[in-house]
Design an enzyme around this catalytic site. Structure first.
Site, PDB file in Angstrom:
ATOM      1  N   CYS A 104      27.731  13.506  29.256  1.00  0.00           N
ATOM      2  CA  CYS A 104      27.166  14.448  28.287  1.00  0.00           C
ATOM      3  C   CYS A 104      28.065  15.669  28.275  1.00  0.00           C
ATOM      4  CB  CYS A 104      25.743  14.848  28.656  1.00  0.00           C
ATOM      5  SG  CYS A 104      25.075  16.155  27.574  1.00  0.00           S
ATOM      6  N   MET A 318      27.140  16.289  19.793  1.00  0.00           N
ATOM      7  CA  MET A 318      27.308  15.996  21.214  1.00  0.00           C
ATOM      8  C   MET A 318      28.672  16.508  21.659  1.00  0.00           C
ATOM      9  SD  MET A 318      25.937  13.506  19.167  1.00  0.00           S
ATOM     10  CE  MET A 318      26.849  11.974  19.155  1.00  0.00           C
TER      11      MET A 318
END
Length: 396
Positions: A104, A318
């Site tokens: 992430c 993201m």
């Protein structure tokens, strides 16, 4: 009838970039969860409140979106030249699994701050005032991330005036360097372009044959042209997430792209690998109104990008997909580069549903193979709550 009481586990709830997650020191986890396996997964599922057939995660720390259904485990690193190891777990909302297949990028911006505050970084490496350089080993993908964390009076400085579209309030800027971010995915041969092509003809049953750039950089990502799908690239979340047919179409594209990239061996495997690859669509610059009501002018961006995460259109972008965007934009001939005008570039500013984001990448071609030495972008992070998280003692 007696019931097993709850236990409490030291934890920190943090925002990193446009995501939130529950952070743990490895040594603070119950012994059974200190190693990969069913016990760890079961514990993290219960912490977040999954699987939840209501898709609300009411009985856990999750926020019922892919951006807020995340967990992080950090420990001191034994790797030379690194301070900490960082492991990321994307928790499914409605299904009983944790996806460990990727990083992430947003929460990467909080890892350095967490490590400093948790005593995991050598105090000699932390200035009294200035910038602490935290060398992070990203354990999911085996890559190095360098976080530049501001420090004031020996403590992490979290407040500041850096603004990040998709985050309501300003905070201190954290610059991230993703070193050699081309993902070395199993089955993909460690190649940035696993098919060997900058653009492929991707056959998607029920959709058609799409031009696609499939890249392993930051996170495996499949880029397609917005126009080929009937979009213009200015769409916000409701336009996609409220359309079940569109979501099914994107999942079909994702599954067939994953198969083509060598990430899975059968289409059926895609359902058990929701975090990767990502699928995104790109378009040339156009003016639009972001989800906050902010006007984004076509002149402010080099291209438009919309990306899906865990089956839904992301409210911003993201961090790892931003790395993929920056890398692909730096390589002439990719769909991302062409949408940005087709010229050589070392940085790109793209429009996403919440606003804009700039990311830089240094790409070079040698012997017909492209590589990228680093990708750079800025995020922010802060602690939201710290203490203990409680779960039933028999949940894992």
């Amino acid at each position: 009838m007696p019931h097993t009481p709850q236990i409490k586990i030291p934890a920190t709830y943090m925002r990193g970039g446009t995501s939130k997650g529950v952070f743990f020191r490895l040594d603070d986890l119950p012994e059974a969860a200190r190693v990969p396996g069913p016990a760890r997964d079961a514990l993290l599922l219960r912490v977040i409140g999954s699987p939840d057939p209501y898709a609300k995660q009411i009985d856990g720390m999750g926020g019922a979106t892919s951006s807020t259904s995340k967990t992080v485990i950090v420990e001191k690193s034994e790797k030379e030249g690194h301070d900490i190891d960082y492991l990321f777990g994307q928790v499914s909302i409605d299904k009983p699994f944790v996806d460990w297949s990727g990083n992430c990028g947003n929460l990467s911006s909080a890892v350095g701050s967490f490590a400093i505050a948790s005593g995991l970084v050598d105090p000699e490496r932390i200035p009294h005032d200035g910038m602490a350089t935290v060398r992070i080993w990203q354990a999911n993908i085996g890559k190095t991330i360098i976080a530049h964390v501001p420090v004031a009076a020996g403590c992490v400085q979290e407040t500041g005036d850096f603004e990040l579209d998709g985050v309501t309030f300003p905070a201190a800027e954290v610059q991230l360097e993703f070193l050699d971010p081309a993902a070395e995915e199993e089955g993909a041969g460690g190649s940035m372009f696993p098919t060997g092509n900058l653009v492929d003809e991707l056959v998607v049953p029920g959709v058609g044959t799409l031009k696609a750039t499939m890249i392993n950089a930051g996170i495996p990502t499949i880029f397609v042209n917005a126009e080929a799908l009937g979009y213009d690239g200015t769409e916000l979340q409701d336009a996609i997430n409220g359309d079940l047919r569109a979501l099914a179409m994107f999942e079909t594209i994702r599954a067939h792209g994953a198969l083509r990239m060598g990430l899975i061996s059968s289409i059926e495997e895609a359902a058990k690998r929701q975090h990767t690859p990502k699928v995104a669509f790109v378009a040339r610059p156009a003016s639009y109104v972001a989800s906050s009501g902010k006007q984004v002018a076509a002149s402010e961006v080099d291209l438009l990008v919309r990306a899906l995460s865990m089956g839904k259109l992301h409210h911003a972008m993201m961090g790892t997909a931003a790395v993929a965007i920056g890398t692909a934009a730096a390589i002439p001939g990719t769909l991302v580069n062409l949408a940005a005008g087709g010229t050589a570039r070392s940085a790109v500013r793209f429009g996403h549903p919440s606003g804009t984001l700039r990311v830089g990448a240094e790409a070079v071609e040698q012997n017909g193979e492209w590589s990228v030495s680093r990708a750079i972008m800025s995020r922010s992070a802060r602690v939201l709550m710290e203490g203990w998280v409680r779960v039933p003692g028999d949940c894992f």
